[in-house]
Scaffold this active site. Structure first.
Site, short mmCIF file in Angstrom:
data_model
loop_
_atom_site.label_atom_id
_atom_site.label_comp_id
_atom_site.label_asym_id
_atom_site.label_seq_id
_atom_site.Cartn_x
_atom_site.Cartn_y
_atom_site.Cartn_z
N CYS A 8 0.87 -1.18 0.00
CA CYS A 8 0.00 0.00 0.00
C CYS A 8 0.90 1.23 0.00
O CYS A 8 2.07 1.13 -0.37
CB CYS A 8 -0.99 -0.02 1.17
SG CYS A 8 -0.28 0.19 2.83
N ARG A 14 -3.51 -0.64 5.27
CA ARG A 14 -4.05 -1.73 4.46
C ARG A 14 -3.12 -2.92 4.31
O ARG A 14 -3.54 -4.07 4.52
CB ARG A 14 -4.43 -1.19 3.07
CG ARG A 14 -5.54 -0.16 3.12
CD ARG A 14 -5.69 0.56 1.80
NE ARG A 14 -4.52 1.39 1.53
CZ ARG A 14 -4.28 1.99 0.39
NH1 ARG A 14 -5.12 1.85 -0.63
NH2 ARG A 14 -3.21 2.75 0.23
N ASP A 126 -7.82 3.73 0.93
CA ASP A 126 -7.03 4.02 2.12
C ASP A 126 -7.93 4.62 3.21
O ASP A 126 -8.57 5.64 2.99
CB ASP A 126 -5.93 5.02 1.74
CG ASP A 126 -4.87 5.16 2.80
OD1 ASP A 126 -5.10 4.74 3.95
OD2 ASP A 126 -3.79 5.69 2.47
#
Length: 157
Positions: A8, A14, A126
């Site tokens: 990420c 994440r 996100d």
């Protein structure tokens, strides 16, 4: 042994959550001798830090311990070392592909959202600038996608 790297932006929300969920699934399915899982971020801003405290809290409530320390994606090492490079959003997918100058590793680069079986999404957004519901949503999506992803790759040679 198959090696999976989740990627990420900063490696604090994440990708560490995906790493923790995947490790848990691998353990529950007695596949720990068949897989190695890690995570990384595209930027080095959070290098050495643990997961975002909000993600830690929400993940722990579901039984996932996120113990990693954030690191930056290393194209020289990670392209060669990992069999699967799983990106969380479209921009990360584009950025990882751009780092693969000779298109040598493109078959290793995948989008996490592609493995969702219950959610019709294009990317794992996100949650960093969002509230608690965004972290819960990311965990829902990652649980779904990691389960399906593991089903897909566990028998590949």
């Amino acid at each position: 042994m198959k090696k999976v790297l989740f990627i990420c932006l900063g490696n604090i929300c994440r990708s560490p959550a995906a790493e923790g969920i995947m490790k848990s699934l691998i353990h529950k399915r007695h596949l720990t001798d068949k897989f190695q899982v890690d995570s990384a971020g595209m930027i080095n801003y959070h290098t050495g830090e643990g997961a975002d405290p909000r993600m830690l809290k929400h993940a722990l409530e579901r039984g996932y311990k996120l113990t990693h320390k954030a690191r930056q994606f290393n194209p020289k090492k990670d392209f060669k070392e990992f069999d699967y490079l799983v990106t969380m959003d479209d921009q990360i997918y584009i950025d990882v592909n751009k780092l693969d100058k000779g298109n040598e590793y493109s078959s290793k680069i995948h989008k996490m959202a592609k493995y969702c079986s219950h959610y019709n999404i294009k990317e794992v957004t996100d949650p960093y600038d969002e509230g608690p519901e965004a972290f819960e949503s990311v965990l829902d999506i990652l649980e779904d996608a990691c389960g399906y992803f593991l089903d897909k790759i566990k028998d590949e040679s």
